[in-house]
Design a protein around this motif. Structure first.
Motif, PDB file in Angstrom:
ATOM      1  N   LEU A  65      65.486  43.474  42.941  1.00 57.79           N
ATOM      2  CA  LEU A  65      65.021  42.426  42.022  1.00 57.79           C
ATOM      3  C   LEU A  65      65.568  42.639  40.609  1.00 57.79           C
ATOM      4  CD1 LEU A  65      61.321  41.936  43.167  1.00 57.79           C
ATOM      5  CD2 LEU A  65      63.253  40.387  43.488  1.00 57.79           C
ATOM      6  N   VAL A  74      68.095  40.070  38.584  1.00 56.18           N
ATOM      7  CA  VAL A  74      67.803  39.509  37.267  1.00 56.18           C
ATOM      8  C   VAL A  74      68.883  39.918  36.272  1.00 56.18           C
ATOM      9  CG1 VAL A  74      66.175  39.614  35.325  1.00 56.18           C
ATOM     10  CG2 VAL A  74      65.330  39.335  37.655  1.00 56.18           C
ATOM     11  N   GLY A  77      72.364  38.336  37.425  1.00 57.19           N
ATOM     12  CA  GLY A  77      72.167  36.905  37.231  1.00 57.19           C
ATOM     13  C   GLY A  77      73.363  36.033  37.592  1.00 57.19           C
TER      14      GLY A  77
END
Length: 67
Positions: free
Chosen positions: A53, A57, A60
């Protein structure tokens, strides 16, 4: 008295010995208790999911828009 005691004793032994020793000894074996081992790597899955995760992020969408 001896005439009565001998047959009575034989009669008593004949009936008590056959019922007392019929079937032999009873052996009861206890089954071992099997316990599930606690997982040692229970923390690995949450850490890997967290790293994925964070990477998603941080990395991106770095594509530049088309003009």
């Amino acid at each position: 008295m001896k005439k009565l005691a001998a047959p009575l004793l034989a009669f008593t032994l004949a009936f008590t010995s056959t019922t007392a020793f019929a079937g032999g000894p009873v052996v009861v074996e206890e089954e071992p208790v099997v316990e599930a081992a606690s997982p040692r790597s229970g923390w690995i899955v949450p850490v890997v999911v967290g790293l994925i995760l964070i990477c998603a992020v941080a990395c991106g969408n770095d594509d530049e828009p088309q003009t």
